[in-house]
Design a protein around this motif. Structure first.
Motif, PDB file in Angstrom:
ATOM      1  N   THR A  16     -14.972  10.146  21.541  1.00  0.00           N
ATOM      2  CA  THR A  16     -13.751  10.465  20.822  1.00  0.00           C
ATOM      3  C   THR A  16     -12.689   9.457  21.215  1.00  0.00           C
ATOM      4  N   MET A  17     -12.040   8.854  20.237  1.00  0.00           N
ATOM      5  CA  MET A  17     -10.919   7.961  20.480  1.00  0.00           C
ATOM      6  C   MET A  17      -9.650   8.713  20.102  1.00  0.00           C
ATOM      7  N   SER A  18      -8.677   8.681  20.981  1.00  0.00           N
ATOM      8  CA  SER A  18      -7.414   9.357  20.673  1.00  0.00           C
ATOM      9  C   SER A  18      -6.257   8.474  21.105  1.00  0.00           C
ATOM     10  N   GLY A  19      -5.120   8.708  20.496  1.00  0.00           N
ATOM     11  CA  GLY A  19      -3.947   7.928  20.849  1.00  0.00           C
ATOM     12  C   GLY A  19      -2.746   8.332  20.027  1.00  0.00           C
ATOM     13  N   ARG A  20      -1.723   7.509  20.111  1.00  0.00           N
ATOM     14  CA  ARG A  20      -0.489   7.710  19.340  1.00  0.00           C
ATOM     15  C   ARG A  20      -0.179   6.387  18.658  1.00  0.00           C
ATOM     16  N   HIS A  21       0.183   6.438  17.399  1.00  0.00           N
ATOM     17  CA  HIS A  21       0.469   5.240  16.608  1.00  0.00           C
ATOM     18  C   HIS A  21       1.913   4.791  16.880  1.00  0.00           C
ATOM     19  N   VAL A  22       2.064   3.831  17.808  1.00  0.00           N
ATOM     20  CA  VAL A  22       3.402   3.411  18.243  1.00  0.00           C
ATOM     21  C   VAL A  22       3.721   1.947  17.926  1.00  0.00           C
ATOM     22  N   ALA A  23       2.771   1.222  17.342  1.00  0.00           N
ATOM     23  CA  ALA A  23       2.998  -0.187  16.997  1.00  0.00           C
ATOM     24  C   ALA A  23       2.371  -0.456  15.633  1.00  0.00           C
ATOM     25  N   PRO A  24       2.787  -1.514  14.952  1.00  0.00           N
ATOM     26  CA  PRO A  24       2.173  -1.818  13.658  1.00  0.00           C
ATOM     27  C   PRO A  24       0.668  -2.011  13.789  1.00  0.00           C
ATOM     28  N   PHE A  25      -0.075  -1.509  12.797  1.00  0.00           N
ATOM     29  CA  PHE A  25      -1.523  -1.676  12.723  1.00  0.00           C
ATOM     30  C   PHE A  25      -1.768  -2.643  11.579  1.00  0.00           C
ATOM     31  N   ASP A  26      -2.242  -3.842  11.893  1.00  0.00           N
ATOM     32  CA  ASP A  26      -2.390  -4.910  10.913  1.00  0.00           C
ATOM     33  C   ASP A  26      -3.837  -5.022  10.453  1.00  0.00           C
ATOM     34  N   VAL A  27      -4.020  -5.240   9.145  1.00  0.00           N
ATOM     35  CA  VAL A  27      -5.339  -5.445   8.553  1.00  0.00           C
ATOM     36  C   VAL A  27      -5.330  -6.821   7.896  1.00  0.00           C
ATOM     37  N   TYR A  28      -6.387  -7.592   8.128  1.00  0.00           N
ATOM     38  CA  TYR A  28      -6.463  -8.959   7.624  1.00  0.00           C
ATOM     39  C   TYR A  28      -7.556  -9.109   6.575  1.00  0.00           C
ATOM     40  N   THR A  29      -7.382 -10.091   5.688  1.00  0.00           N
ATOM     41  CA  THR A  29      -8.407 -10.442   4.715  1.00  0.00           C
ATOM     42  C   THR A  29      -9.477 -11.276   5.419  1.00  0.00           C
ATOM     43  N   PRO A  30     -10.636 -11.482   4.795  1.00  0.00           N
ATOM     44  CA  PRO A  30     -11.675 -12.306   5.426  1.00  0.00           C
ATOM     45  C   PRO A  30     -11.221 -13.732   5.755  1.00  0.00           C
ATOM     46  N   ASP A  31     -10.257 -14.265   5.018  1.00  0.00           N
ATOM     47  CA  ASP A  31      -9.792 -15.630   5.297  1.00  0.00           C
ATOM     48  C   ASP A  31      -8.625 -15.667   6.285  1.00  0.00           C
ATOM     49  N   GLY A  32      -8.320 -14.519   6.911  1.00  0.00           N
ATOM     50  CA  GLY A  32      -7.325 -14.490   7.976  1.00  0.00           C
ATOM     51  C   GLY A  32      -5.895 -14.236   7.537  1.00  0.00           C
ATOM     52  N   GLU A  33      -5.679 -13.963   6.268  1.00  0.00           N
ATOM     53  CA  GLU A  33      -4.338 -13.639   5.771  1.00  0.00           C
ATOM     54  C   GLU A  33      -4.048 -12.163   6.022  1.00  0.00           C
ATOM     55  N   ILE A  34      -2.777 -11.850   6.178  1.00  0.00           N
ATOM     56  CA  ILE A  34      -2.395 -10.449   6.374  1.00  0.00           C
ATOM     57  C   ILE A  34      -2.600  -9.694   5.064  1.00  0.00           C
ATOM     58  N   ASP A  35      -3.264  -8.542   5.126  1.00  0.00           N
ATOM     59  CA  ASP A  35      -3.537  -7.747   3.939  1.00  0.00           C
ATOM     60  C   ASP A  35      -2.617  -6.534   3.878  1.00  0.00           C
ATOM     61  N   THR A  36      -2.600  -5.753   4.949  1.00  0.00           N
ATOM     62  CA  THR A  36      -1.823  -4.524   4.992  1.00  0.00           C
ATOM     63  C   THR A  36      -1.242  -4.345   6.389  1.00  0.00           C
ATOM     64  N   VAL A  37      -0.033  -3.804   6.454  1.00  0.00           N
ATOM     65  CA  VAL A  37       0.575  -3.462   7.732  1.00  0.00           C
ATOM     66  C   VAL A  37       0.991  -1.997   7.666  1.00  0.00           C
ATOM     67  N   PHE A  38       0.455  -1.191   8.587  1.00  0.00           N
ATOM     68  CA  PHE A  38       0.821   0.212   8.689  1.00  0.00           C
ATOM     69  C   PHE A  38       1.872   0.335   9.787  1.00  0.00           C
ATOM     70  N   PRO A  39       3.148   0.554   9.427  1.00  0.00           N
ATOM     71  CA  PRO A  39       4.184   0.684  10.453  1.00  0.00           C
ATOM     72  C   PRO A  39       3.970   1.939  11.283  1.00  0.00           C
ATOM     73  N   PRO A  40       4.452   1.952  12.526  1.00  0.00           N
ATOM     74  CA  PRO A  40       4.213   3.098  13.416  1.00  0.00           C
ATOM     75  C   PRO A  40       4.752   4.402  12.849  1.00  0.00           C
ATOM     76  N   THR A  41       3.960   5.459  13.046  1.00  0.00           N
ATOM     77  CA  THR A  41       4.374   6.794  12.604  1.00  0.00           C
ATOM     78  C   THR A  41       4.763   7.682  13.783  1.00  0.00           C
ATOM     79  N   GLY A  42       4.345   7.292  14.994  1.00  0.00           N
ATOM     80  CA  GLY A  42       4.587   8.126  16.168  1.00  0.00           C
ATOM     81  C   GLY A  42       3.652   9.320  16.260  1.00  0.00           C
ATOM     82  N   LYS A  43       2.747   9.464  15.292  1.00  0.00           N
ATOM     83  CA  LYS A  43       1.831  10.613  15.270  1.00  0.00           C
ATOM     84  C   LYS A  43       0.629  10.372  16.175  1.00  0.00           C
ATOM     85  N   GLU A  44       0.071  11.469  16.697  1.00  0.00           N
ATOM     86  CA  GLU A  44      -1.138  11.417  17.504  1.00  0.00           C
ATOM     87  C   GLU A  44      -2.357  11.582  16.609  1.00  0.00           C
TER      88      GLU A  44
END
Length: 97
Positions: A16-44
């Motif tokens: 089980t992995m658990s944590g709190r979302h306190v920093a941006p979660f970045d997703v990249y395309t296969p060529d290394g470009e930024i695709d999506t950024v999920f800003p922190p929600t503070g949720k566990e």
């Protein structure tokens, strides 16, 4: 870690992995470009994962994993996103670039 099992060079781990979302979660395309950024929600969150390893001579040669990414996204409020969160995502992506 829950239920580690080993047999003839194959190791399986249920965890089980658990944590709190306190920093941006970045997703990249296969060529290394930024695709999506999920800003922190503070949720566990807490999600299950299964990992499989092929081991030979004390070294991991292969690794496979299954994660509950949709469960994590739901717990963090990424899915379904509110209009306000979609705005925060777009703003975070612009800042990241």
């Amino acid at each position: 870690m829950h239920h580690p099992i080993a047999d003839a060079g194959l190791v399986a781990v249920n965890s089980t992995m658990s944590g709190r979302h306190v920093a941006p979660f970045d997703v990249y395309t296969p060529d290394g470009e930024i695709d999506t950024v999920f800003p922190p929600t503070g949720k566990e969150f807490a999600i299950t994962q299964s990992h499989w390893f092929r081991v030979e001579d004390g070294k991991v040669l292969e690794h496979w994993a299954n994660r509950d990414d949709l469960g994590q996204a739901r717990q963090l409020g990424w899915v379904p996103p509110t209009p306000a969160y979609l705005f925060r995502m777009a703003r975070a992506k612009r800042r990241f670039r």
